[in-house]
Design a protein around this motif. Structure first.
Motif, PDB file in Angstrom:
ATOM      1  N   LYS A  22     -53.762  43.485  33.151  1.00 26.87           N
ATOM      2  CA  LYS A  22     -52.410  44.065  33.011  1.00 26.87           C
ATOM      3  C   LYS A  22     -51.418  43.417  33.971  1.00 26.87           C
ATOM      4  N   HIS A  23     -51.926  42.627  34.920  1.00 26.45           N
ATOM      5  CA  HIS A  23     -51.117  42.058  36.005  1.00 26.45           C
ATOM      6  C   HIS A  23     -50.336  43.168  36.698  1.00 26.45           C
ATOM      7  N   PRO A  24     -51.078  44.117  37.278  1.00 27.50           N
ATOM      8  CA  PRO A  24     -50.399  45.305  37.834  1.00 27.50           C
ATOM      9  C   PRO A  24     -49.615  44.993  39.106  1.00 27.50           C
ATOM     10  N   ARG A  25     -48.590  45.770  39.308  1.00 28.06           N
ATOM     11  CA  ARG A  25     -47.766  45.646  40.509  1.00 28.06           C
ATOM     12  C   ARG A  25     -48.479  46.339  41.673  1.00 28.06           C
ATOM     13  N   SER A  63     -48.553  51.040  33.051  1.00 22.29           N
ATOM     14  CA  SER A  63     -48.720  49.619  32.722  1.00 22.29           C
ATOM     15  C   SER A  63     -48.615  48.761  33.982  1.00 22.29           C
ATOM     16  N   GLU A  64     -48.002  49.318  35.029  1.00 23.76           N
ATOM     17  CA  GLU A  64     -47.799  48.552  36.271  1.00 23.76           C
ATOM     18  C   GLU A  64     -48.834  48.884  37.344  1.00 23.76           C
ATOM     19  N   PRO A  82     -44.363  53.573  39.740  1.00 22.22           N
ATOM     20  CA  PRO A  82     -44.516  52.644  38.623  1.00 22.22           C
ATOM     21  C   PRO A  82     -45.262  53.308  37.458  1.00 22.22           C
ATOM     22  N   SER A  94     -49.217  41.386  43.861  1.00 24.56           N
ATOM     23  CA  SER A  94     -49.456  42.841  43.739  1.00 24.56           C
ATOM     24  C   SER A  94     -49.676  43.448  45.120  1.00 24.56           C
TER      25      SER A  94
END
Lengths: 227, 270
Positions: free
Chosen positions: B156-159, B78-79, B75, B189
């Motif tokens: 960022k609401h990361p994965r 940003s992820e 990813p 996440s």
């Protein structure tokens, strides 16, 4: 006049007095100094501005006047040097004390330069503070290990140099960690930046910039045309 | 989903591997606790997952594969949310309020302003930073700085959310807020939680990866780790578990109530 100025207006303000210092006639320069002094009286931190002018700028200006008017040199020569000095330095003091770092930072965002450059510019001020903190920590740490700071000034200076190496090493290591952290903050992201807050050019700023630039141009042209 | 196959790494000019032969499979919505003593290779392993080793430590030798979502593509930044050990170094240093610090990475990734405002409010309330909204990040305490660093990455609401020893500067209340947040966050996440605080790790993580000298000693549930023959003396275990071990319990439980019941039974029989 406690108006928030855009950094571009501040830069044009500095440029305008720079032009007066280099191209203006003595009378124009005197008018310039009067404008500067009235500007110094109208900023938020006017006390600090006057203190700086009285303690640093005026004494050096007077000294320049005395040195350059001595030994039979014309009085006008000393005056020209003194006026130039005042015109070049005082606007910087007024801009620094009149604005705030926040205004400057927000204003920089609207200037079409890469965001990396303006982060670099602001961050370079931050890093000085960080280095000072690191130095303080190393200094206290070494004192606890027996470093004697209460010696003569000469010894103190001599003993400070070995402390600089750990400070530099820590700074480099922190720099690497920061660069990794900045990557996750998206510093290299190709996306168009959208800022939470920006400082845009107000009509007052636009008018001021136009007047300052035109006046500067007029002075340069006049200095070549007029005898 | 993350699948790691036989992953090893050695820094340039190092005699031994920082970590070696690590293989695991992590489903979405799971949290993996990476535990082990100092110098076990936990942080380096986290760097590998975040793609930092490949990019910044090119002199080193990385072997094996990391597959995300059945694609051989990591990813983007940003992820990924990455919280480093030293939170003070994680702050941008160019912002003047807590609110702006949270917004910083969103600004860089071009998140629209209305969404940005929503996320700032969300993080301020989740991490109990509302009262500090207009404070300069440099004036915060160690624990508050740590929470801010986590909040800025969480915005960022990361994965994939990697946290490297996030509880080390936190008091008990802050640890509770963090664990509560991560329990909710792991629904959307995948979380990699590198910790020395076993209590927090066992509470949050479905799986633990126990590393020692870079070697994978154990991979499984916390319950299975405690009931296996693996030597966990290098870990600082919660008192609840220490008590059970010292009393010679065969089946170690992570549940407080169950342990109390067992102790009551022990007392009765004694």
């Amino acid at each position: 006049m406690h108006r928030t100025l855009h950094p571009l207006t501040s830069l044009c303000f500095i440029l305008f007095f720079f032009v007066i210092a280099l191209f203006g006639a003595p009378t124009t320069q005197m008018v310039g100094v009067m404008i500067l002094l009235s500007a110094a009286s109208s900023i938020r931190k006017r006390k600090q501005a006057w203190k700086k002018i009285a303690l640093y700028i005026l004494p050096i200006g007077i000294l320049l006047f005395l040195v350059n008017s001595a030994f039979g040199a014309p009085f006008s020569r000393g005056l020209a040097y003194a006026l130039r000095f005042v015109l070049l330095i005082t606007p910087l003091v007024i801009v620094l004390l009149g604005g705030s770092p926040t205004d400057f930072r927000l204003g920089l965002r609207t200037v079409p330069i890469p965001s990396r450059l303006h982060y670099l510019f602001i961050f370079s001020f931050e890093i000085i503070q960080s280095l000072r903190d690191v130095f303080q920590a190393v200094y206290i740490g070494q004192q606890l290990r027996g470093y004697n700071a209460n010696r003569s000034l000469g010894n103190k200076w001599k003993n400070i140099f070995p402390l600089l190496l750990p400070v530099m090493l820590i700074a480099i290591s922190q720099g690497l960690d920061r660069s990794l952290a900045f990557e996750f903050k998206g510093i290299e992201s190709p996306a168009e930046k959208i800022y939470l807050r920006t400082l845009t050019l107000s009509p007052f700023d636009k008018l001021s910039i136009a007047i300052l630039l035109l006046s500067s141009l007029g002075l340069i042209v006049a200095s070549f045309i007029l005898p | 989903m993350i699948t790691i196959k036989d992953l090893s790494f050695r820094y340039k000019q190092e005699a031994r591997n920082s970590f070696e032969h690590i293989s695991l499979h992590l489903q979405d919505g799971q949290a993996l606790g990476v535990i082990g003593p100092s110098q076990a290779g936990k942080t380096t392993f986290a760097y590998a997952l975040a793609g930092l080793l490949q990019k910044h430590f090119r002199g080193g030798s990385l072997t094996g594969t990391v597959i995300f979502d059945a694609q051989d593509q990591a990813p983007g930044t940003s992820e990924i949310g990455f919280v480093f050990q030293d939170a003070s170094l994680q702050l941008s240093g160019v912002t003047e309020t807590v609110e702006e610090e949270i917004a910083f990475s969103l600004e860089q990734f071009g998140v629209p302003r209305d969404i940005m405002r929503e996320r700032i409010e969300e993080q301020l309330s989740t991490f109990h930073l509302i009262g500090l909204r207009y404070r300069h990040p440099k004036t915060l305490s160690g624990g508050e700085t740590q929470m801010l660093a986590i909040a800025s990455e969480a915005a960022k609401h990361p994965r994939l959310f990697i946290l490297d020893e996030p509880t080390q500067a936190l008091d008990a209340d802050h640890v509770r807020h963090l664990i509560d947040f991560l329990r909710v966050a792991k629904r959307s996440s995948t979380i990699i939680f590198i910790e020395q605080n076993m209590s927090a790790t066992f509470e949050l993580c479905n799986h633990v990866l126990f590393l020692e000298n870079g070697r994978q000693q154990f991979l499984g549930t916390p319950h299975d780790l405690l009931n296996s023959n693996i030597d966990v003396s290098s870990l600082t275990l919660p008192e609840l578990i220490d008590v059970q071990r010292s009393l010679g319990r065969n089946h170690i439980s992570l549940l407080f109530k169950e342990t109390i019941e067992w102790m009551k039974k022990c007392r009765t029989s004694a």
